[in-house]
Design a protein around this motif. Structure first.
Motif, PDB file in Angstrom:
ATOM      1  N   PHE A 111       0.885  -1.598   0.051  1.00 24.48           N
ATOM      2  CA  PHE A 111      -0.273  -0.383  -0.090  1.00 24.48           C
ATOM      3  C   PHE A 111       0.870   0.847   0.076  1.00 24.48           C
ATOM      4  O   PHE A 111       0.350   2.583  -0.757  1.00 24.48           O
ATOM      5  N   ASP A 112       1.347   1.526   1.126  1.00 23.86           N
ATOM      6  CA  ASP A 112       2.424   2.613   1.220  1.00 23.86           C
ATOM      7  C   ASP A 112       3.252   2.302  -1.035  1.00 23.86           C
ATOM      8  O   ASP A 112       3.745   3.700  -0.942  1.00 23.86           O
ATOM      9  N   ARG A 113       3.948   1.507  -0.953  1.00 27.21           N
ATOM     10  CA  ARG A 113       4.801   1.611  -2.444  1.00 27.21           C
ATOM     11  C   ARG A 113       3.860   1.968  -4.247  1.00 27.21           C
ATOM     12  O   ARG A 113       3.746   2.956  -4.419  1.00 27.21           O
ATOM     13  N   ALA A 114       2.338   1.652  -3.207  1.00 25.86           N
ATOM     14  CA  ALA A 114       1.854   2.086  -4.507  1.00 25.86           C
ATOM     15  C   ALA A 114       1.062   3.732  -4.721  1.00 25.86           C
ATOM     16  O   ALA A 114       1.365   4.284  -4.835  1.00 25.86           O
ATOM     17  N   ILE A 115       0.813   4.343  -3.382  1.00 29.21           N
ATOM     18  CA  ILE A 115       0.548   5.856  -2.724  1.00 29.21           C
ATOM     19  C   ILE A 115       1.939   6.610  -2.714  1.00 29.21           C
ATOM     20  O   ILE A 115       1.489   7.575  -3.387  1.00 29.21           O
ATOM     21  N   TRP A 116       3.191   5.630  -2.275  1.00 26.26           N
ATOM     22  CA  TRP A 116       4.095   6.338  -2.731  1.00 26.26           C
ATOM     23  C   TRP A 116       4.561   7.131  -4.759  1.00 26.26           C
ATOM     24  O   TRP A 116       4.895   7.208  -5.251  1.00 26.26           O
ATOM     25  N   HIS A 117       4.010   5.407  -5.364  1.00 30.19           N
ATOM     26  CA  HIS A 117       4.407   5.491  -6.591  1.00 30.19           C
ATOM     27  C   HIS A 117       2.875   6.833  -6.892  1.00 30.19           C
ATOM     28  O   HIS A 117       3.533   7.307  -8.402  1.00 30.19           O
ATOM     29  N   TYR A 118       1.871   7.047  -6.741  1.00 26.50           N
ATOM     30  CA  TYR A 118       0.970   7.243  -7.163  1.00 26.50           C
ATOM     31  C   TYR A 118       1.051   9.223  -7.369  1.00 26.50           C
ATOM     32  O   TYR A 118       1.414  10.135  -8.688  1.00 26.50           O
ATOM     33  N   THR A 119       1.768   9.496  -6.338  1.00 28.58           N
ATOM     34  CA  THR A 119       2.313  11.254  -6.170  1.00 28.58           C
ATOM     35  C   THR A 119       3.291  11.202  -6.190  1.00 28.58           C
ATOM     36  O   THR A 119       3.563  12.236  -6.912  1.00 28.58           O
ATOM     37  N   THR A 120       4.316  10.622  -7.372  1.00 30.38           N
ATOM     38  CA  THR A 120       5.517  10.682  -7.855  1.00 30.38           C
ATOM     39  C   THR A 120       5.196  11.282  -9.209  1.00 30.38           C
ATOM     40  O   THR A 120       5.528  12.044  -9.516  1.00 30.38           O
ATOM     41  N   ILE A 121       4.547   9.910  -8.930  1.00 28.91           N
ATOM     42  CA  ILE A 121       3.684  10.539 -11.183  1.00 28.91           C
ATOM     43  C   ILE A 121       2.678  11.493 -10.966  1.00 28.91           C
ATOM     44  O   ILE A 121       3.466  12.245 -11.921  1.00 28.91           O
ATOM     45  N   ILE A 122       2.341  12.056 -10.321  1.00 23.08           N
ATOM     46  CA  ILE A 122       0.935  13.536 -10.579  1.00 23.08           C
ATOM     47  C   ILE A 122       2.476  14.251 -10.245  1.00 23.08           C
ATOM     48  O   ILE A 122       1.757  15.080 -10.828  1.00 23.08           O
ATOM     49  N   GLU A 123       3.467  13.981  -9.273  1.00 27.49           N
ATOM     50  CA  GLU A 123       4.282  15.535  -9.221  1.00 27.49           C
ATOM     51  C   GLU A 123       4.692  15.565 -10.155  1.00 27.49           C
ATOM     52  O   GLU A 123       6.155  16.549 -10.648  1.00 27.49           O
ATOM     53  N   ASP A 124       5.372  14.565 -11.182  1.00 22.81           N
ATOM     54  CA  ASP A 124       5.894  15.297 -12.416  1.00 22.81           C
ATOM     55  C   ASP A 124       4.556  15.680 -13.168  1.00 22.81           C
ATOM     56  O   ASP A 124       4.514  15.498 -14.200  1.00 22.81           O
ATOM     57  N   PRO A 125       5.338  16.961 -13.554  1.00 22.01           N
ATOM     58  CA  PRO A 125       4.176  17.668 -15.084  1.00 22.01           C
ATOM     59  C   PRO A 125       4.498  17.371 -16.405  1.00 22.01           C
ATOM     60  O   PRO A 125       4.197  17.192 -17.027  1.00 22.01           O
ATOM     61  N   GLY A 126       5.741  16.023 -16.581  1.00 17.18           N
ATOM     62  CA  GLY A 126       5.890  15.710 -17.809  1.00 17.18           C
ATOM     63  C   GLY A 126       5.226  14.490 -17.990  1.00 17.18           C
ATOM     64  O   GLY A 126       5.379  13.509 -18.886  1.00 17.18           O
ATOM     65  N   ARG A 127       3.887  13.535 -17.357  1.00 17.35           N
ATOM     66  CA  ARG A 127       3.405  12.558 -17.473  1.00 17.35           C
ATOM     67  C   ARG A 127       1.901  12.688 -17.644  1.00 17.35           C
ATOM     68  O   ARG A 127       1.509  12.877 -18.395  1.00 17.35           O
ATOM     69  N   VAL A 128       0.988  13.082 -16.442  1.00 19.33           N
ATOM     70  CA  VAL A 128      -0.619  13.570 -16.730  1.00 19.33           C
ATOM     71  C   VAL A 128      -0.808  14.887 -17.314  1.00 19.33           C
ATOM     72  O   VAL A 128       0.011  15.826 -16.256  1.00 19.33           O
ATOM     73  N   PRO A 129      -1.342  14.597 -18.794  1.00 21.10           N
ATOM     74  CA  PRO A 129      -1.975  15.450 -19.084  1.00 21.10           C
ATOM     75  C   PRO A 129      -2.502  16.747 -17.557  1.00 21.10           C
ATOM     76  O   PRO A 129      -3.524  15.910 -17.041  1.00 21.10           O
ATOM     77  N   ALA A 130      -2.247  18.000 -17.825  1.00 22.32           N
ATOM     78  CA  ALA A 130      -2.673  19.190 -16.955  1.00 22.32           C
ATOM     79  C   ALA A 130      -4.894  18.759 -16.723  1.00 22.32           C
ATOM     80  O   ALA A 130      -4.953  18.986 -15.903  1.00 22.32           O
ATOM     81  N   ALA A 131      -5.589  18.895 -17.977  1.00 29.41           N
ATOM     82  CA  ALA A 131      -6.672  18.598 -18.423  1.00 29.41           C
ATOM     83  C   ALA A 131      -7.149  17.469 -17.026  1.00 29.41           C
ATOM     84  O   ALA A 131      -8.148  16.932 -16.380  1.00 29.41           O
ATOM     85  N   ARG A 132      -6.134  16.372 -16.839  1.00 28.94           N
ATOM     86  CA  ARG A 132      -6.858  15.150 -16.363  1.00 28.94           C
ATOM     87  C   ARG A 132      -5.814  15.041 -15.342  1.00 28.94           C
ATOM     88  O   ARG A 132      -6.073  14.054 -14.189  1.00 28.94           O
ATOM     89  N   ARG A 133      -5.585  15.718 -14.173  1.00 28.78           N
ATOM     90  CA  ARG A 133      -4.027  15.638 -13.423  1.00 28.78           C
ATOM     91  C   ARG A 133      -5.592  15.008 -11.971  1.00 28.78           C
ATOM     92  O   ARG A 133      -5.276  14.551 -11.092  1.00 28.78           O
ATOM     93  N   ARG A 134      -6.679  16.118 -12.133  1.00 27.15           N
ATOM     94  CA  ARG A 134      -7.818  15.877 -10.975  1.00 27.15           C
ATOM     95  C   ARG A 134      -8.357  15.439 -11.210  1.00 27.15           C
ATOM     96  O   ARG A 134      -8.474  14.038 -10.270  1.00 27.15           O
ATOM     97  N   GLU A 135      -8.470  14.522 -11.762  1.00 25.21           N
ATOM     98  CA  GLU A 135      -8.860  13.372 -11.908  1.00 25.21           C
ATOM     99  C   GLU A 135      -7.789  12.100 -11.766  1.00 25.21           C
ATOM    100  O   GLU A 135      -8.255  11.078 -10.637  1.00 25.21           O
ATOM    101  N   PHE A 136      -6.745  12.363 -11.843  1.00 27.42           N
ATOM    102  CA  PHE A 136      -5.915  11.267 -11.861  1.00 27.42           C
ATOM    103  C   PHE A 136      -5.652  11.349 -10.314  1.00 27.42           C
ATOM    104  O   PHE A 136      -5.807  10.095  -8.821  1.00 27.42           O
ATOM    105  N   PHE A 137      -5.459  12.283  -9.742  1.00 25.22           N
ATOM    106  CA  PHE A 137      -5.375  12.622  -7.963  1.00 25.22           C
ATOM    107  C   PHE A 137      -7.257  11.952  -6.964  1.00 25.22           C
ATOM    108  O   PHE A 137      -6.476  11.117  -6.594  1.00 25.22           O
ATOM    109  N   GLY A 138      -7.926  12.086  -8.266  1.00 27.24           N
ATOM    110  CA  GLY A 138      -9.133  11.674  -7.504  1.00 27.24           C
ATOM    111  C   GLY A 138      -9.517   9.787  -7.655  1.00 27.24           C
ATOM    112  O   GLY A 138      -9.384   8.874  -6.651  1.00 27.24           O
TER     113      GLY A 138
END
Length: 740
Positions: free
Chosen positions: A266-293
């Protein structure tokens, strides 16, 4: 022969099956195949999977298969992606072990022989191998976590319970060799889409009873090529959620056998998600809110019973994910990198956000820096710091003083710790680290000058100018070179180091060795200023009266010989007894000498300077560890005794005797790493025992002909830039824009 015995016989002939998915890597495929075919170990096969590659990869594979019967090619009728291509290759393997490679990388010479030897000695379910990273420039860097393969020395086999640190190694397929039947019996398959390794690499570690580690570079990983999907803004980064769902499904299916690992996963999963969303070069800006959800949904869905948040900043992020506080997360964490300091602060901030329609409101200190970064930059403001805010010192001090004369229109402000305020000279404007004014000046200053990196929260503004002066000539391994020496690289974050050096606009070099090393170990686009060290200017300007005054302040009587002993810090021996007994040396030197002891700042206990008067004919021993200006101590000393400290390079500008006391040279060189052999190119006499050191002084060897000759050669190599005008050159280039 029935089918089962025939299959067993075939596997006996093939120890390692290499599965090689291939798609659009025409430029890299031949070197990859050549590296495999050129191995001296021959009991292997290659199952190459042409994933309907549109370029010439299929033809290249067929060519190699015609010439080498160990290579078999599978041509897929449609493109299925990396994970499914691996699965297709795995189904056709015959070896006892399987190694999944990427076709744009390559394996090291004799890698298969080394792996085969380790497999024979340990018979593991999973074998980790070391790797090296190849940058687009062609430079090769060590695995920053390679120490986890060897420190502490591992047993022949282990499991995840006894060595949970293996979870910190890269969760890729290519750094693991897996027992084929073990993987098949688990029923695991690589996932579709991105992050396809995860549904295999994590479960095999939880299920494995025998894990082995091979501390040898067997694989060369090519740093992400331009256009690589994991480094591209894409909706496909949402695939990560499905991959972790498979992992939690594995935990549910296996039940009690792996339940103890649920919290770690569980720790590794949440850490991995936060790492992805903190990188502006991955998730499209228009979908970042959805990704966080989706992150918040997974937090609620998979949170294990009795779960405890991790400490520090990571725990803060996890709490924001749990509360689905996307706006607050975006404002406080990725944007300004300021660490939240308490659970109560986070709770108040999130609560306030909910009460005001999720408008993010929190304590002013958390938003202050980010707010001021939005204001215009102050072209007339420079911020200085040294040694993690310890005080007014080193190269930044010399640059500050030169700038006051040459660029008076730029106002300088020092950031210091609260306990260093009283040590500042009168008239030096300053702020206490962490205060609101310190955040304000750091946010708005045009110039930032430091001899170490500013905290990560002090991010780079496009218009700002970062001057990294550094603070010593690198005899010891520094920067990225430390990756090869885990003892000296404890707790170092090499990814963060790359981020920081990418912020620098100017870096200062003291000599040609520094120029060579800095550009290798601190990658960046900065301008290297071969000016010499500003802090060394004093050695060329201090006259006899100033030196006499310093000696008098230190209690050195006229006619006495002052010996400065300044050892470096030893990571491998932290907390151990000193390697030199000062009282014994003092007794041997006699009353004609004063022994000044200068501990490394990592080893100072904070008690301040203290003097001890020796008796019975001994030299006086004076502890000057807390003395604020090391250049004064150098000017006062007639002789320097050191080991591997960079002080020798500075002191050599004075052309006074230097004695190297190196009782642990081989250990230090092996554990910390060095850039040249000091024993072959010393700045003077060398002693490896206390008796030898005493004899150096008794015999006069410290300043004898051979020692003077060695010092002259040392000065020729390392003192060519210093001439008393280094600070002026830096100010003219950085503040006044002149060409050097």
């Amino acid at each position: 022969m029935t089918s089962e015995p025939r299959a067993a016989a075939q596997r006996a002939e093939v120890l390692i099956s290499i599965v090689l998915p291939v798609y659009q890597v025409e430029d890299y495929l031949r070197p990859c195949l050549d590296a495999i075919a050129g191995q001296s170990f021959s009991a292997f096969e290659v199952v190459a999977v042409d994933d309907c590659s549109p370029d010439g990869c299929g033809a290249i594979l067929d060519e190699y298969a015609r010439n080498d019967p160990r290579i078999r090619v599978v041509h897929l009728e449609r493109n299925v992606g990396l994970g499914e291509a691996r699965n297709a290759g795995f189904e056709r393997t015959r070896g006892e072990y399987v190694w999944f490679l990427d076709s744009d990388d390559w394996i090291a010479d004799e890698a298969l022989a080394a792996i085969a030897g380790r497999l024979a000695s340990s018979r593991p379910d999973v074998l980790f191998v070391d790797y090296a990273r190849v940058l687009p420039s062609g430079r090769v860097e060590s695995n920053p976590r390679r120490h986890l393969l060897s420190e502490p020395p591992p047993p022949d086999v282990l499991d995840l319970r006894s060595r949970p640190s293996v979870l910190q190694l890269m969760m890729t397929a290519w750094n693991k060799v897996i027992r084929r039947d073990f993987l098949a019996d688990l029923g695991l398959r690589f996932g579709r889409g991105l992050y396809e390794d995860l549904p295999v690499t994590y479960p095999i570690l939880m299920a494995a009873q025998r894990i082995a580690l091979l501390d040898q570079v067997c694989y060369f990983y090519r740093e992400r090529r331009e256009g690589a999907i994991t480094a591209t803004v894409s909706d496909r980064h949402f695939d990560v959620f499905g991959q972790y769902e498979k992992i939690f499904g594995f935990l549910d299916d296996r039940g009690a056998a792996v339940e103890e690992f649920r919290a770690q996963m569980f720790d590794r999963a949440i850490w991995h998600y936060t790492t992805i969303i903190e990188d502006p070069g991955r998730v499209p800006a228009a979908r970042r809110r959805e990704f966080f959800g989706r992150m918040a949904e997974h937090f609620a869905r998979f949170r294990p019973p009795g779960y405890s948040y991790p400490p520090g900043a990571r725990g803060t992020k996890f709490r924001l994910v749990e509360r689905d506080a996307f706006r607050l997360f975006s404002t406080l964490l990725p944007a300004n990198r300021i660490r939240l300091t308490s659970r109560q602060t986070v709770a108040r901030a999130v609560g306030a956000g909910r009460k005001t329609g999720r408008r993010a409101r929190t304590a002013p200190s958390l938003l202050y820096y980010h707010m001021h970064k939005r204001l215009p930059i102050d072209d007339g403001l420079a911020v200085y710091a040294a040694y993690w805010y310890r005080g007014y010192a080193c190269n930044p001090r010399a640059i500050y003083e030169a700038a006051r004369e040459l660029a008076p229109e730029v106002h300088g402000v020092w950031v210091v710790r609260k306990d260093a305020v009283d040590s500042l000279p009168a008239g030096v404007d300053h702020v206490v680290a962490g205060s609101l004014r310190s955040l304000r000046v750091l946010a708005r200053a045009k110039y930032l000058v430091n001899n170490v990196n500013f905290p990560h929260s002090v991010s780079k503004r496009r218009e700002s100018v970062h001057v990294q002066t550094l603070h010593g000539t690198p005899l010891k391994a520094m920067g990225l070179d430390q990756q090869r020496y885990p003892v000296g690289a404890q707790d170092m974050n090499f990814a963060r180091l790359r981020e920081h050096s990418a912020r620098w606009d100017f870096t200062i070099s003291a000599n040609p060795l520094s120029s060579e090393v800095w550009q290798r170990v601190y990658p960046g686009q900065y301008e290297l200023l071969e000016t010499g060290y500003p802090r060394n200017d004093r050695f060329f300007r201090a006259g006899p009266e100033e030196i006499a005054g310093i000696r008098a302040d230190l209690g050195i009587a006229p006619g006495q010989t002052a010996v400065l002993y300044a050892p470096t810090h030893r990571e491998y021996a932290a907390g151990s007894e000193p390697l030199l007994d000062p009282s014994r040396l003092a007794a041997a030197l006699g009353p004609e000498y004063v022994l000044l002891l200068r501990a490394h700042y990592y080893d100072v206990d904070g008690t301040g300077a203290a003097a001890e008067q020796g008796g019975n004919g001994k030299a006086r021993v004076v502890d000057v560890s807390a003395y604020p200006v090391v250049e004064d101590l150098c000017l006062a000393a007639d002789v320097l005794v050191t080991d591997y400290s960079s002080i020798m390079f500075d002191y050599a500008n004075l052309d006074r005797p230097i004695v190297v006391y190196a009782p642990d040279w081989e250990t230090y060189r092996r554990t910390r790493g060095v850039t040249f052999d000091l024993m072959e190119q010393p700045p003077g006499a060398v002693a490896t025992t206390e008796d030898q050191l005493i004899e150096v002084f008794r015999s006069g060897e410290a300043d004898a002909g051979a020692s003077a000759k060695a010092r002259a050669e040392f000065r020729r190599r390392f003192c060519v830039f210093d001439d008393g005008h280094a600070a002026e050159r830096v100010v003219r280039r950085v503040f006044l824009g002149e060409t050097l």
